[in-house]
Every structure is written in C-alpha cells, then in structure tokens.
Design a protein around this motif. Structure first.
Motif, short mmCIF file in Angstrom:
data_model
loop_
_atom_site.label_atom_id
_atom_site.label_comp_id
_atom_site.label_asym_id
_atom_site.label_seq_id
_atom_site.Cartn_x
_atom_site.Cartn_y
_atom_site.Cartn_z
N LEU A 34 -74.02 -56.08 -103.48
CA LEU A 34 -74.47 -55.35 -102.29
C LEU A 34 -75.68 -54.49 -102.63
N SER A 35 -75.74 -53.98 -103.85
CA SER A 35 -76.88 -53.15 -104.26
C SER A 35 -78.19 -53.95 -104.22
N ARG A 36 -78.15 -55.24 -104.58
CA ARG A 36 -79.36 -56.08 -104.53
C ARG A 36 -79.80 -56.27 -103.08
N LEU A 37 -78.85 -56.50 -102.18
CA LEU A 37 -79.17 -56.67 -100.77
C LEU A 37 -79.71 -55.37 -100.19
N THR A 38 -79.15 -54.24 -100.59
CA THR A 38 -79.62 -52.95 -100.10
C THR A 38 -81.04 -52.67 -100.56
N THR A 39 -81.35 -52.98 -101.81
CA THR A 39 -82.70 -52.79 -102.33
C THR A 39 -83.70 -53.68 -101.60
N ALA A 40 -83.29 -54.93 -101.37
CA ALA A 40 -84.17 -55.86 -100.66
C ALA A 40 -84.48 -55.34 -99.26
N ALA A 41 -83.47 -54.89 -98.54
CA ALA A 41 -83.68 -54.39 -97.19
C ALA A 41 -84.57 -53.15 -97.19
N ALA A 42 -84.43 -52.30 -98.19
CA ALA A 42 -85.27 -51.10 -98.26
C ALA A 42 -86.73 -51.48 -98.48
N ARG A 43 -86.98 -52.45 -99.35
CA ARG A 43 -88.37 -52.87 -99.58
C ARG A 43 -88.94 -53.53 -98.33
N ALA A 44 -88.14 -54.34 -97.65
CA ALA A 44 -88.61 -54.97 -96.41
C ALA A 44 -88.94 -53.93 -95.36
N THR A 45 -88.12 -52.88 -95.27
CA THR A 45 -88.36 -51.81 -94.30
C THR A 45 -89.66 -51.07 -94.57
N LEU A 46 -90.00 -50.90 -95.84
CA LEU A 46 -91.26 -50.24 -96.17
C LEU A 46 -92.46 -51.00 -95.63
#
Length: 472
Positions: free
Chosen positions: A311-323
């Motif tokens: 889940l941490s990998r998915l969370t990091t990916a979503a945060a980068r996409a949001t930026l």
C-alpha cells in the motif's frame, strides 16, 4: 475492496476515451477521483476551441484532473494533426543545433497547450536515434549524438515548463537503438550497461538536471539490466532513473495497451507490475471503454490485498501523480520574451534540409505521395506537400517530371525499387529519417532530406522546389 486502495487506484490512472466529447461514464469516473485524461487524435478535431471545450468538460467533472497530450512538434502533433504542426520538430532542431531556438519552440508549444488547458505534455523525446532503421523514433529524436540530444532535451524542457505546462521526457531508458516498434512487439536493446550510461542515459540525466516534471518509460527489454521484464515493468531498470540519476519526480508508463507491455499478460496485470516496479501514473492508450479503468482498479486493489503490491508504494505513486496536477509554476511570465517568428522557423527548416544533387527543371512537375503506413505514434494526418497524385508503397510511379514524397524510404524495399525504376526527371523528398539511398544508389535522382514534417519544413521545401521552377 479496500476504500483507501480503491481511491488510490483511480488516482494513478491516466486514461482515454473515444470521441471528441466526454462520455457520461467517464464523467462519473472523474468525479469519483480518476487521476487524469490523455487526449489522443480521436479526441481532437483540429480546432483549438474544440480542444479547450473538451478540457472544460473534463475539468467540470473534476477540477483538479490532469489533462495530457502528445505534442512534440514536427511529426507528432495532436492539436494540429490535420494541418501539420506549426513548429519545428526535434530532428530539425537537432540539425540546426541552436539551443535558444529549441527553448523557444518548447515555450511556443507550452503556451498553446496552456491556452487550451492541457497541463502535461508527453514530450520531448530524449531517445538517441542510433539505429537509422528505427521505425518509431526517427525524426522525433534530436539526433544520434548523446551530447547533442541532451542539450536540446534540457532546452525544450526549460521552454515548455516556463509556461506552467509539465514536461514528460520519454522513453526511458532509451528507445533509439531498436529496429522494432514497441506498439507492436517487444524490442530489445542489447547494449551493455556501460554503453547505456554513455549513450541512452545521457539525455535523461540532462532532463533530470533541467527539472523535468515527469519521465515516461518504454516497453522494451534491456537484458544487461533485467533479462526478465520490459523496462516499464522492471524495478532494476527504473532504479537507474531513481538511484543512479537521482530522479524523484513522477514516472509515467507508456501506454499499457501496447504489445510490448501487455501482449503476454493483459493490461490490468501490466498495470500492477508497472506500479510495483516504480511507475506512478499509468497511461492506458486511446479509445478505451470505461470498464478498463475499473478492471485496472480492481487488479490494483487485489494486488494490495494479497500483499503483491505494498500500500505504501501505491500511496507514493498517487502522491507523485497528484503533484503533476499542481503544475510546475502557473503563469508563464518567464517566457514572454522568448519570441518565435514563422520566418525564423522556415529559415531554420531550410538550413536543416540536405539537398543531394542538382535539382532538374521542375516546371510543370507533379507531386506524387507514396502512401505508406505512418508509425502509430505519429498517426494519421497532414504530411508533406499537397499531392497531385497518391500511390501505394508497392505501386510503380507515373511517367514524367515528378516530385516524389516518401517517409523512411530506406526501410521499404518496394518504395526504393519504384524510385530506382523511374527514368526521371525525379526529385525525392524524404520526410522521414535521412537514411541511405538503399536500393537506388545508382539512380540519378536528386533528393531533399527534410528531417521531419511540419508547416515550417513544408514551406522550406516549397521554396527549394520553387527555385527549380516548380509551382503549385
């Protein structure tokens, strides 16, 4: 499905529907949190007003949705496919080798994208086109020299991002040393890691230093780094970008419907593997059904629930996409002084043209286009001069004085055979990569190599032919 994972699994998708208006099912997905939409040729009519209206529909459904497009200039344009790009492409810019001009072209592209509301440009191409038989990169590359490509990638990124539009440099770790198209198959780059570092990675290092907001992966095998999985799905390959080049921005997958990514496993599974490898935003290609977004979402959640995808990998990916949604500095005031005149681009396009042999008297000459399938990245659209006649790739050329338009003739034996058989007078205009005169070495015909399509290059060729007596 897990509520958190389900929401994140939408945020990391950059998807695309069919047609020039937003379907209701896609509006619902956006309202629920779909990360963004990539606009392709089937979504755009050639009207900037229509493009702006479509972006408005998307933003009405989700105000912070990311909207992306492939707008490279030259051969690859989505906004101007039916009239040709108004700016120079990478092949021309590399041949002219003016960093200032390249930066201003990037800014011109960015200003237009910003004007219609597009905030992520899937460009520039950072591939070093070291294989002249490359069927998908060619004139989309700034050239075959890594240092030259690097300085122009950095300049184009700087120009584009000065307008507030994010750049997505592609196709990591480099698609230039291939003679196959990853849309259709799985190419292999057989270079050693030392060669990769000295050639393929050099432009990407320059893009990182220039602050590129995103980097796109490629669907090809790099056995010297990972003999098992294509680059988009390979943690060792993406580690070169993260660890060796020190990149911390968003990594965008190339379209996962391409054969190089999903032919052997399906798109949802490719999406899971891409996230696990280190991709942050999943592009799925044009003209898809809304159900595919749900299938990918379900596969991602199942992978999280089973422990395959942390889940941490998915969370990091979503945060980068949001930026990426937040842009790279809205406003664009820094580029106001970077003026770019049409006459300057036409003059540059003419400098990039290579004219081989004296042109015959072209008074009354007809223009014949040899119609061969464009590579999928370029797609259909306007290329070259308006033709008097179009023939197929295997058809004989008509008799008489001709200007014959071709694309990558050196890769097509049937085209070069027709050129060799024609007695002339004949001028061949090569709009693709300026490859060797394979198959017609002894023919007396003149050749003009443009290093790419686009309105400035069309105007330059018109000037050159006009000096030999040709007129419309």
């Amino acid at each position: 499905m897990s509520r958190d994972a389900a929401a994140l699994a939408l945020q990391v998708q950059l998807a695309s529907f069919a047609g020039p208006s937003l379907p209701p099912a896609w509006a619902d997905l956006l309202a629920e949190g779909l990360g963004g939409i990539c606009l392709f040729g089937s979504n755009l009519t050639g009207s900037l007003a229509d493009a702006a209206a479509l972006v408005g529909e998307i933003r009405a459904a989700r105000p912070d949705a990311l909207v992306a497009a492939d707008e490279e200039g030259g051969d690859v344009t989505r906004l101007h496919a039916w009239e040709a790009s108004p700016v120079l492409g990478a092949g021309v810019l590399g041949a002219v080798d003016s960093v200032s001009l390249t930066r201003r072209v990037g800014a011109a592209v960015g200003r237009e994208l910003a004007a219609v509301g597009i905030d992520l440009d899937l460009g520039p191409v950072a591939d070093v086109n070291s294989d002249p038989d490359n069927p998908v990169i060619g004139t989309r590359s700034f050239g075959s020299d890594p240092a030259l490509v690097a300085r122009h990638v950095a300049a184009w990124v700087a120009g584009l991002q000065s307008t507030g539009v994010a750049a997505c440099v592609k196709h990591f770790p480099g698609h230039g040393d291939t003679d196959q198209d990853s849309h259709l198959t799985l190419p292999v780059v057989g270079a050693s890691i030392d060669v990769l570092r000295a050639r393929e990675l050099v432009p990407f290092a320059a893009a990182v230093d220039a602050g590129a907001a995103a980097v796109m992966t490629s669907h090809l095998m790099v056995p010297s780094v990972d003999p098992a999985l294509p680059a988009t799905l390979s943690a060792p390959v993406l580690a070169l970008l993260r660890d060796e080049l020190g990149y911390d921005g968003a990594v965008v997958s190339d379209a996962l419907d391409m054969a190089g990514a999903s032919a052997a496993r399906g798109i949802p599974e490719a999406a899971v593997l891409a996230l696990a490898a280190g991709c942050d935003l999943l592009c799925t290609g044009p003209d898809k059904d809304a159900g595919l977004v749900r299938q990918i979402q379900t596969a991602i959640v199942a992978a999280v629930d089973s422990g395959r995808l942390p889940l941490s990998r998915l969370t990091t990916a979503a945060a980068r996409a949001t930026l990426l949604h937040q842009g790279v500095g809205k406003g664009g005031a820094r580029c106001e002084e970077w003026s770019l005149e049409v006459s300057e681009m036409v003059a540059a396009a003419r400098r990039a043209c290579v004219v081989e042999g004296p042109l015959p008297d072209l008074t009354g000459a007809r223009v014949v286009s040899v119609e061969t399938e464009a590579n999928i990245a370029v797609g259909p659209g306007r290329w070259g001069l308006v033709a008097d006649l179009t023939v197929g790739g295997g058809d004989p050329l008509p008799t008489g004085s001709l200007v014959v338009q071709v694309r990558d003739a050196h890769r097509r034996a049937e085209v070069t055979a027709a050129i060799a058989a024609h007695p002339g007078p004949l001028v061949v205009v090569e709009w693709g990569w300026p490859g060797p005169r394979t198959g017609w070495e002894r023919a007396p015909h003149a050749r003009i190599c443009t290093r790419g399509n686009g309105q400035p290059s069309i105007a330059a060729v018109t000037e050159i032919l006009g000096e030999a007596g040709w007129s419309r």
